[in-house]
Structures are given as C-alpha cells and as structure tokens.
Design a protein around this motif. Structure first.
Motif, PDB file in Angstrom:
ATOM      1  N   HIS A   1      42.537 100.174  51.222  1.00  0.00           N
ATOM      2  CA  HIS A   1      41.263 100.539  50.591  1.00  0.00           C
ATOM      3  C   HIS A   1      41.116  99.829  49.245  1.00  0.00           C
ATOM      4  O   HIS A   1      40.034  99.348  48.911  1.00  0.00           O
ATOM      5  CB  HIS A   1      41.197 102.060  50.434  1.00  0.00           C
ATOM      6  CG  HIS A   1      39.854 102.563  50.042  1.00  0.00           C
ATOM      7  ND1 HIS A   1      38.741 102.424  50.829  1.00  0.00           N
ATOM      8  CD2 HIS A   1      39.441 103.215  48.934  1.00  0.00           C
ATOM      9  CE1 HIS A   1      37.700 102.971  50.220  1.00  0.00           C
ATOM     10  NE2 HIS A   1      38.108 103.448  49.074  1.00  0.00           N
TER      11      HIS A   1
ATOM     12  N   ARG B   1      40.162  96.380  49.865  1.00  0.00           N
ATOM     13  CA  ARG B   1      38.972  96.347  50.722  1.00  0.00           C
ATOM     14  C   ARG B   1      39.242  95.686  52.075  1.00  0.00           C
ATOM     15  O   ARG B   1      38.457  94.907  52.584  1.00  0.00           O
ATOM     16  CB  ARG B   1      37.806  95.704  49.985  1.00  0.00           C
ATOM     17  CG  ARG B   1      37.320  96.577  48.821  1.00  0.00           C
ATOM     18  CD  ARG B   1      36.762  95.761  47.677  1.00  0.00           C
ATOM     19  NE  ARG B   1      36.185  96.554  46.618  1.00  0.00           N
ATOM     20  CZ  ARG B   1      36.871  97.065  45.593  1.00  0.00           C
ATOM     21  NH1 ARG B   1      38.168  96.938  45.535  1.00  0.00           N
ATOM     22  NH2 ARG B   1      36.267  97.730  44.633  1.00  0.00           N
ATOM     23  N   ASP B   2      40.375  96.051  52.668  1.00  0.00           N
ATOM     24  CA  ASP B   2      40.791  95.561  53.989  1.00  0.00           C
ATOM     25  C   ASP B   2      40.469  96.654  55.009  1.00  0.00           C
ATOM     26  O   ASP B   2      41.304  97.489  55.338  1.00  0.00           O
ATOM     27  CB  ASP B   2      42.290  95.238  53.960  1.00  0.00           C
ATOM     28  CG  ASP B   2      42.831  94.772  55.287  1.00  0.00           C
ATOM     29  OD1 ASP B   2      42.104  94.776  56.302  1.00  0.00           O
ATOM     30  OD2 ASP B   2      44.029  94.411  55.321  1.00  0.00           O
ATOM     31  N   THR B   3      39.248  96.626  55.512  1.00  0.00           N
ATOM     32  CA  THR B   3      38.781  97.674  56.419  1.00  0.00           C
ATOM     33  C   THR B   3      39.610  97.744  57.692  1.00  0.00           C
ATOM     34  O   THR B   3      39.919  98.836  58.180  1.00  0.00           O
ATOM     35  CB  THR B   3      37.293  97.458  56.763  1.00  0.00           C
ATOM     36  OG1 THR B   3      36.531  97.507  55.545  1.00  0.00           O
ATOM     37  CG2 THR B   3      36.772  98.524  57.707  1.00  0.00           C
TER      38      THR B   3
ATOM     39  N   GLN C   1      32.358 102.594  59.297  1.00  0.00           N
ATOM     40  CA  GLN C   1      31.113 102.307  58.575  1.00  0.00           C
ATOM     41  C   GLN C   1      31.207 102.769  57.134  1.00  0.00           C
ATOM     42  O   GLN C   1      30.763 102.080  56.214  1.00  0.00           O
ATOM     43  CB  GLN C   1      29.927 102.981  59.274  1.00  0.00           C
ATOM     44  CG  GLN C   1      29.561 102.339  60.584  1.00  0.00           C
ATOM     45  CD  GLN C   1      28.440 103.086  61.287  1.00  0.00           C
ATOM     46  OE1 GLN C   1      28.145 104.253  61.003  1.00  0.00           O
ATOM     47  NE2 GLN C   1      27.802 102.409  62.233  1.00  0.00           N
TER      48      GLN C   1
ATOM     49  N   ASP D   1      33.393 100.308  55.204  1.00  0.00           N
ATOM     50  CA  ASP D   1      32.653  99.072  54.906  1.00  0.00           C
ATOM     51  C   ASP D   1      31.682  99.276  53.751  1.00  0.00           C
ATOM     52  O   ASP D   1      31.583  98.441  52.857  1.00  0.00           O
ATOM     53  CB  ASP D   1      31.898  98.584  56.141  1.00  0.00           C
ATOM     54  CG  ASP D   1      32.802  97.904  57.155  1.00  0.00           C
ATOM     55  OD1 ASP D   1      33.901  97.432  56.779  1.00  0.00           O
ATOM     56  OD2 ASP D   1      32.395  97.841  58.332  1.00  0.00           O
ATOM     57  N   ARG D   2      30.952 100.392  53.776  1.00  0.00           N
ATOM     58  CA  ARG D   2      29.991 100.674  52.709  1.00  0.00           C
ATOM     59  C   ARG D   2      30.711 100.901  51.379  1.00  0.00           C
ATOM     60  O   ARG D   2      30.313 100.371  50.344  1.00  0.00           O
ATOM     61  CB  ARG D   2      29.127 101.879  53.064  1.00  0.00           C
ATOM     62  CG  ARG D   2      27.954 102.055  52.088  1.00  0.00           C
ATOM     63  CD  ARG D   2      27.185 103.345  52.279  1.00  0.00           C
ATOM     64  NE  ARG D   2      27.923 104.441  51.648  1.00  0.00           N
ATOM     65  CZ  ARG D   2      28.560 105.407  52.295  1.00  0.00           C
ATOM     66  NH1 ARG D   2      28.571 105.457  53.591  1.00  0.00           N
ATOM     67  NH2 ARG D   2      29.195 106.354  51.645  1.00  0.00           N
TER      68      ARG D   2
ATOM     69  N   ALA E   1      33.478  99.749  50.408  1.00  0.00           N
ATOM     70  CA  ALA E   1      34.074  98.509  49.918  1.00  0.00           C
ATOM     71  C   ALA E   1      33.052  97.606  49.237  1.00  0.00           C
ATOM     72  O   ALA E   1      33.422  96.768  48.417  1.00  0.00           O
ATOM     73  CB  ALA E   1      34.738  97.753  51.071  1.00  0.00           C
ATOM     74  N   SER E   2      31.774  97.772  49.558  1.00  0.00           N
ATOM     75  CA  SER E   2      30.773  96.856  49.020  1.00  0.00           C
ATOM     76  C   SER E   2      29.792  97.488  48.040  1.00  0.00           C
ATOM     77  O   SER E   2      29.050  96.785  47.374  1.00  0.00           O
ATOM     78  CB  SER E   2      29.984  96.225  50.173  1.00  0.00           C
ATOM     79  OG  SER E   2      29.277  97.227  50.882  1.00  0.00           O
ATOM     80  N   GLU E   3      29.793  98.813  47.948  1.00  0.00           N
ATOM     81  CA  GLU E   3      28.790  99.503  47.138  1.00  0.00           C
ATOM     82  C   GLU E   3      28.974  99.274  45.636  1.00  0.00           C
ATOM     83  O   GLU E   3      28.007  99.050  44.916  1.00  0.00           O
ATOM     84  CB  GLU E   3      28.833 100.998  47.460  1.00  0.00           C
ATOM     85  CG  GLU E   3      27.657 101.759  46.939  1.00  0.00           C
ATOM     86  CD  GLU E   3      27.603 103.176  47.491  1.00  0.00           C
ATOM     87  OE1 GLU E   3      26.559 103.812  47.304  1.00  0.00           O
ATOM     88  OE2 GLU E   3      28.578 103.656  48.083  1.00  0.00           O
TER      89      GLU E   3
ATOM     90  N   THR F   1      31.896  97.745  42.375  1.00  0.00           N
ATOM     91  CA  THR F   1      33.102  97.017  42.016  1.00  0.00           C
ATOM     92  C   THR F   1      33.934  97.941  41.132  1.00  0.00           C
ATOM     93  O   THR F   1      33.422  98.505  40.167  1.00  0.00           O
ATOM     94  CB  THR F   1      32.753  95.726  41.244  1.00  0.00           C
ATOM     95  OG1 THR F   1      31.898  94.936  42.066  1.00  0.00           O
ATOM     96  CG2 THR F   1      34.000  94.939  40.897  1.00  0.00           C
TER      97      THR F   1
END
Length: 119
Positions: A25, A28-30, A58, A61-62, A64-66, A68
C-alpha cells in the motif's frame, strides 16, 4: 480461552501478511496488496464499506491515486491470534495534511479478512 485485549507489540512483529499489505500500500502496488486479502474480504475506510476482492481492488486503486502522502508505521497492537492494529502516521496533500490512522486487521486462513481504517 483467548485474550482479546489489545497489547502493544513491536511493529516488525506484525504477521507477514499485514507487513506485506502495508508495504504494498505504501508503494502503491495494488497487485501485491490485493493478494493479501481473502476473496470475500471487507474493507471499511472513510465511512465506506468495500466487500469482495473486486471492490477492495477498486478501493486500493482509488486510494493510491487520490492523494500524495507518505506513511510511517509508528505502532502495533495484537488482540488474540487473529486481530492486529497497525498505527500509521500519514503526511500529505489530503485535507488536514497529517493524521495517525489505525488499521484494524482481522486475519483468516493466512490472509486479511477484514480491515477497518479509522483515526
């Protein structure tokens, strides 16, 4: 009889599956993170419940990108054989900028069955 009271443990004493999830996590390795969950896992985060591996993926993924942010594992606790709490300190561009979150894990069959994330 099991002892379900939380007791402090060294963070590196958390089960391997929990440490693997936290590291995946963090970077950010889903794919690696989702492999730590059971097929019917439940994740509760920020007032939303995600059930089943597809929904958890899902969410990962969210998440990890929402925003920084950086994380630091600052504490750990154990209750019985299947319940663990990892306390993570986060700093980033999310509202408030810093927070300590408690990741409450329930394990089963060597994987994460339930994860509740809360302040």
């Amino acid at each position: 009889m099991t002892d379900d009271r939380l007791r402090a443990i060294a963070p590196d004493s958390l089960p391997a599956v929990v440490l693997r999830y936290l590291e995946a996590h963090r970077v950010r390795d889903t794919a690696t993170a989702i492999a730590t969950f059971t097929d019917d896992a439940t994740v509760i985060d920020d007032g939303a419940t995600h059930r089943g591996r597809a929904a958890v993926e899902q969410w990962l993924d969210r998440a990890a990108s929402e925003f920084t942010y950086t994380t630091e594992l600052v504490g750990a606790q154990q209750a019985g054989d299947a319940h663990y709490v990892a306390t993570q300190h986060l700093e980033g561009d999310f509202p408030g900028g810093t927070v300590d979150l408690h990741y409450r894990f329930t394990l089963g069959s060597g994987l994460i069955e339930r994860l509740v994330i809360e302040p």
